[in-house]
Write an enzyme that holds these catalytic residues in place. Structure first.
Site, PDB file in Angstrom:
ATOM      1  N   SER A  82     -30.167 -22.144  -6.588  1.00 56.08           N
ATOM      2  CA  SER A  82     -29.780 -22.811  -5.349  1.00 56.08           C
ATOM      3  C   SER A  82     -30.467 -22.194  -4.129  1.00 56.08           C
ATOM      4  CB  SER A  82     -28.258 -22.734  -5.170  1.00 56.08           C
ATOM      5  OG  SER A  82     -27.582 -23.345  -6.250  1.00 56.08           O
TER       6      SER A  82
ATOM      7  N   GLU B   2     -28.877 -29.905 -10.313  1.00 59.73           N
ATOM      8  CA  GLU B   2     -29.168 -30.677  -9.097  1.00 59.73           C
ATOM      9  C   GLU B   2     -28.232 -30.311  -7.941  1.00 59.73           C
ATOM     10  OE1 GLU B   2     -31.817 -32.491  -9.168  1.00 59.73           O
ATOM     11  OE2 GLU B   2     -32.101 -32.360 -11.333  1.00 59.73           O
ATOM     12  N   GLY B   3     -27.948 -29.050  -7.819  1.00 58.62           N
ATOM     13  CA  GLY B   3     -27.051 -28.571  -6.770  1.00 58.62           C
ATOM     14  C   GLY B   3     -25.653 -28.359  -7.316  1.00 58.62           C
TER      15      GLY B   3
ATOM     16  N   GLU C 291     -20.461 -25.792  -5.874  1.00 59.57           N
ATOM     17  CA  GLU C 291     -20.268 -24.899  -4.728  1.00 59.57           C
ATOM     18  C   GLU C 291     -21.251 -25.235  -3.600  1.00 59.57           C
ATOM     19  OE1 GLU C 291     -18.481 -23.348  -8.265  1.00 59.57           O
ATOM     20  OE2 GLU C 291     -20.575 -23.923  -7.904  1.00 59.57           O
TER      21      GLU C 291
END
Length: 397
Positions: free
Chosen positions: A129, A363-364, A367
């Site tokens: 991330s 894909e993210g 959190e």
């Protein structure tokens, strides 16, 4: 959910295709982990890999909404099938945002026709991330660029003919403006597909690492519109509805599986489905699933309308968070309501539980989505008053 006649027709045809072709293969794909080449070829034949391409590039003009519909239907039966469709756009998304017409013709169009397969390489062992933490660097040598570094957890790495590689031109510095992207052939000198990972869920597509050791790429392979972390994350954000669709499909499958089982299962002489406590769990899951579906298709409409950037980041993140979280919840409910039967390896609910968990990470992560949503609230891009009455606010740091 309102669909145009064109999208409604697509919905019906794709649903039939997935029931007839994907559903009978889903358990085998999960069991063996083998790439389903036959399904890939059928998807190409049906034009599904070209769904989100603009008409100017030979696409049907159905946009992200079209791909979202197809991905949801595929994911009802197989996580791998849904991911195959997602990969028809994920490596293309940075080109659509920051590439040239020539780059789109050379790489996006062949991908849509099944002539090549691409993959997206941004994550690294120490930087998932944290995009500014990437260490893969691009050095200009006077005639072109040389890329050096390691990329990890790349979906479709083994099958890919080319990668979109995200790098920095300022190694050792956390500079947002130094982030850039390049198109790199999988057989380029110095690129090695180093490791393929086994994984408990979403089996059937590879997950691998690549190592770049001074890989030479020409200036024509740099995406000129990717000029910093904002542009690369903006490109990734356009994928939120398609990622969300994977969660919708899986959650739908899980909830239907649970309901069909408890309608025929009796405990204490009564159908499990007649017990109010169970009905409430089903109702709550259905409510969250329908909410996630509306959020997802609103997100797809935003992308298709050309609305992007920080002002809609919160809305896109809400869709991804809602769909991935209900996927996990619905899969868990399906396993719970099947009792001991749901704990048996190879049972459909077992596969759904394994497949759902990774949706909260890829894909993210959930959190990260919460961070994006919170930031959108505090900077008033996600707000519930008219703009005239909303007070000015500095973005939180």
């Amino acid at each position: 959910m309102y669909l145009t006649p064109e999208l409604d027709e697509l919905h019906g045809s794709v649903a039939t295709l997935m029931r007839e072709l994907v559903a009978p293969r889903a358990a085998e794909i999960d069991s063996t982990g083998d790439y389903p080449t036959d399904l890939y070829e059928k998807f190409v034949e049906a034009g599904l890999l070209a769904l989100s391409l603009p008409e100017s590039l030979g696409g049907p003009g159905l946009g992200v909404r079209g791909l979202t519909i197809a991905t949801e239907e595929a994911a009802k039966h197989s996580a791998a099938a849904g991911l195959m469709l997602l990969l028809s756009r994920l490596p293309v998304a940075p080109m659509l945002v920051g590439g040239t017409d020539d780059q789109l013709r050379r790489w996006a169009v062949p991908l849509s026709l099944g002539l090549s397969r691409g993959s997206y390489a941004m994550s690294e062992p120490q930087a998932g991330s944290d995009v500014l933490g990437i260490t893969t660097h691009a050095e200009y040598d006077g005639s072109g660029w040389r890329l050096t570094g390691t990329k990890a957890w790349i979906s479709g790495a083994a099958e890919a003919d080319w990668f979109v590689v995200v790098a920095t031109t300022a190694p050792g510095e956390r500079r947002a403006d130094a982030i850039c992207a390049f198109i790199v052939d999988a057989d380029a000198n110095g690129l090695t597909k180093a490791r393929m990972h086994e994984r408990p869920g979403c089996r059937g597509l590879s997950l691998g690492d690549i190592v770049l050791d001074g890989v030479a790429v020409g200036e024509d392979r740099r995406l000129p519109g990717i000029t910093g972390v904002g542009s690369i994350l903006g490109a990734l954000a356009t994928m939120r509805p398609v990622v969300s669709a994977r969660g919708l499909g899986l959650a739908s499958a899980a909830l239907m599986l649970a309901v069909e089982r408890i309608e025929g299962r009796q405990v204490g002489g009564r159908p499990v489905a007649s017990q109010q406590g169970v009905q409430w769990q089903v109702a709550e899951a259905a409510m969250e699933l329908e909410s996630a579906r509306l959020l997802t298709y609103r997100a797809a409409e935003l992308i298709d309308s050309g609305t992007g950037g920080p002002q809609v980041a919160g809305q896109l993140a809400v869709a991804k968070l809602a769909s991935s979280e209900i996927a996990v919840k619905a899969a868990g409910l399906a396993a719970q309501l099947h009792g001991a039967e749901g704990c048996v390896a190879g049972h459909p609910s077992d596969r759904l539980v394994r497949d759902s968990r990774q949706l909260t990470i890829v894909e993210g992560t959930s959190e990260i989505q919460r961070n994006i949503i919170a930031r959108a609230v505090f900077d008033r891009s996600l707000w519930w008053q008219t703009s005239e009455s909303a007070r000015e606010s500095e973005p939180i740091s």
